[in-house]
Scaffold this motif. Structure first.
Motif, mmCIF file in Angstrom:
data_model
loop_
_atom_site.group_PDB
_atom_site.id
_atom_site.type_symbol
_atom_site.label_atom_id
_atom_site.label_comp_id
_atom_site.label_asym_id
_atom_site.label_seq_id
_atom_site.Cartn_x
_atom_site.Cartn_y
_atom_site.Cartn_z
ATOM 1 N N UNK A 79 57.004 0.931 -32.660
ATOM 2 C CA UNK A 79 57.630 1.789 -31.656
ATOM 3 C C UNK A 79 57.636 3.254 -32.104
ATOM 4 N N UNK A 80 58.160 3.489 -33.324
ATOM 5 C CA UNK A 80 58.236 4.875 -33.816
ATOM 6 C C UNK A 80 56.827 5.484 -33.882
ATOM 7 N N UNK A 127 47.634 10.615 -25.912
ATOM 8 C CA UNK A 127 49.070 10.613 -25.597
ATOM 9 C C UNK A 127 49.410 9.509 -24.597
ATOM 10 N N UNK A 128 48.482 9.231 -23.686
ATOM 11 C CA UNK A 128 48.722 8.215 -22.655
ATOM 12 C C UNK A 128 48.725 6.813 -23.258
ATOM 13 N N UNK A 129 47.742 6.560 -24.141
ATOM 14 C CA UNK A 129 47.669 5.224 -24.740
ATOM 15 C C UNK A 129 48.973 4.959 -25.517
ATOM 16 N N UNK A 130 49.385 5.957 -26.314
ATOM 17 C CA UNK A 130 50.613 5.790 -27.109
ATOM 18 C C UNK A 130 51.840 5.701 -26.196
ATOM 19 N N UNK A 131 51.853 6.490 -25.107
ATOM 20 C CA UNK A 131 53.007 6.475 -24.186
ATOM 21 C C UNK A 131 53.158 5.098 -23.532
ATOM 22 N N UNK A 132 52.026 4.406 -23.355
ATOM 23 C CA UNK A 132 52.091 3.062 -22.763
ATOM 24 C C UNK A 132 52.897 2.141 -23.684
ATOM 25 N N UNK A 133 52.621 2.221 -24.998
ATOM 26 C CA UNK A 133 53.391 1.411 -25.956
ATOM 27 C C UNK A 133 54.853 1.863 -25.984
ATOM 28 N N UNK A 134 55.058 3.189 -26.002
ATOM 29 C CA UNK A 134 56.436 3.715 -26.039
ATOM 30 C C UNK A 134 57.211 3.253 -24.809
ATOM 31 N N UNK A 135 56.518 3.157 -23.670
ATOM 32 C CA UNK A 135 57.179 2.703 -22.431
ATOM 33 C C UNK A 135 57.553 1.227 -22.534
ATOM 34 N N UNK A 136 56.657 0.440 -23.123
ATOM 35 C CA UNK A 136 56.931 -0.998 -23.236
ATOM 36 C C UNK A 136 58.125 -1.240 -24.174
ATOM 37 N N UNK A 137 58.164 -0.501 -25.295
ATOM 38 C CA UNK A 137 59.167 -0.782 -26.333
ATOM 39 C C UNK A 137 60.472 -0.004 -26.173
ATOM 40 N N UNK A 138 60.517 0.939 -25.231
ATOM 41 C CA UNK A 138 61.707 1.793 -25.154
ATOM 42 C C UNK A 138 62.999 0.992 -24.955
ATOM 43 N N UNK A 139 64.071 1.550 -25.476
ATOM 44 C CA UNK A 139 65.391 0.922 -25.324
ATOM 45 C C UNK A 139 66.134 1.531 -24.141
ATOM 46 N N UNK A 140 65.437 2.391 -23.372
ATOM 47 C CA UNK A 140 66.129 3.156 -22.329
ATOM 48 C C UNK A 140 66.201 2.489 -20.960
ATOM 49 N N UNK A 141 65.749 1.256 -20.857
ATOM 50 C CA UNK A 141 65.970 0.490 -19.622
ATOM 51 C C UNK A 141 64.826 0.494 -18.626
ATOM 52 N N UNK A 142 64.911 -0.475 -17.704
ATOM 53 C CA UNK A 142 63.823 -0.704 -16.743
ATOM 54 C C UNK A 142 63.574 0.500 -15.812
#
Ligand code: HEM
Length: 217
Positions: free
Chosen positions: A35-36, A83-98
């Motif tokens: 995630x990080x 940035x988009x490829x990484x943002x896709x992972x960040x979106x999947x793993x985020x703790x900020x909700x659906x």
């Protein structure tokens, strides 16, 4: 706009250059090691794109140094793809909700789509269309600045209205920034580019047919 974009880019990137997860400005998912990493890989090229974008809209620079425009454009594109490829992972793993995940997923799709259209149009030599798609694309990149402005405003509102939670502020800021950055360029594209074109076409038709409502065959 340029100053705020460059300011946010310069302010955002350094915290993610240290490799220290404790310095992340958003909560890092402790159960997901990548995630990080995904936030770092996203934040650095995204900041570069935010920083480079304004240069591409400076007309004298574009006209006098077309080679430079092409090089910066390629760096901008590669940065957004990374940035988009990484943002896709960040979106999947985020703790900020659906709701935040849905907003970012739509932003990712629109970011890639407008970039792809911008690239395709210039490869075909369609300069005006390239311009329109890149205005749309950079406006979405600029959502990062608008998001942070809304976050600042929301945090300031927490003082007089303490019942507003950080989750409320974050979710509404994400959505407000996406909607604003998707809609505002359409106003300029329609008013500044398409309206004069439609008027010119209308004048030509009227001159050719003598009637404003007849198309030239
Ligand atoms: C416009 C397309 C963009 C998308 C889809 C996107 C997506 C994301 C996502 C999903 C996260 C993780 C958020 C969370 O877990 O709540 C994130 C965080 C982050 N993004 Fe983006 N982002 C975009 C543009 C940018 C730009 C242009 C920058 C440049 C400054 C940027 C810099 C950052 C930073 C620094 C973080 C870490 C959080 C922070 O320190 O504020 N992003 N982004």
């Amino acid at each position: 706009m340029t100053i705020s974009a460059m300011g946010v880019a310069a302010f955002s990137a350094p915290a993610y250059l240290t490799g220290d997860a404790a310095q992340s400005r958003i909560p890092v998912n402790p159960d997901v090691a990548p995630h990080y990493l995904s936030i770092v890989i996203h934040a650095l090229p995204a900041s570069l794109a935010l920083f480079l974008g304004p240069l591409q809209f400076i007309t004298p620079l574009r006209v006098k140094r077309p080679g430079l425009h092409r090089i910066v454009g390629r760096i901008y594109m590669i940065s957004i793809v990374a940035a988009t490829i990484a943002a896709t992972f960040a979106t999947i793993f985020t703790l900020d909700g659906v709701p935040v995940q849905v907003g970012f997923a739509l932003l990712i799709a629109a970011w890639v789509y407008t970039l792809a259209r911008g690239y395709r149009t210039i490869r075909r030599g369609e300069v005006q269309l390239h311009r329109i798609w890149m205005i749309r694309n950079y406006s979405l990149t600029f959502a990062a600045v608008v998001l942070r402005a809304f976050l600042g405003l929301g945090l300031a509102l927490q003082e007089p209205y303490p019942w507003i939670t950080f989750a409320d502020i974050y979710t509404s800021s994400v959505w407000a920034s996406i909607v604003i950055c998707a809609v505002i360029p359409e106003y300029f594209i329609i008013q500044r580019m398409l309206t004069p074109l439609a008027r010119r076409q209308q004048r030509r038709q009227t001159a050719a047919t003598g009637r404003p409502d007849r198309a030239v065959a």
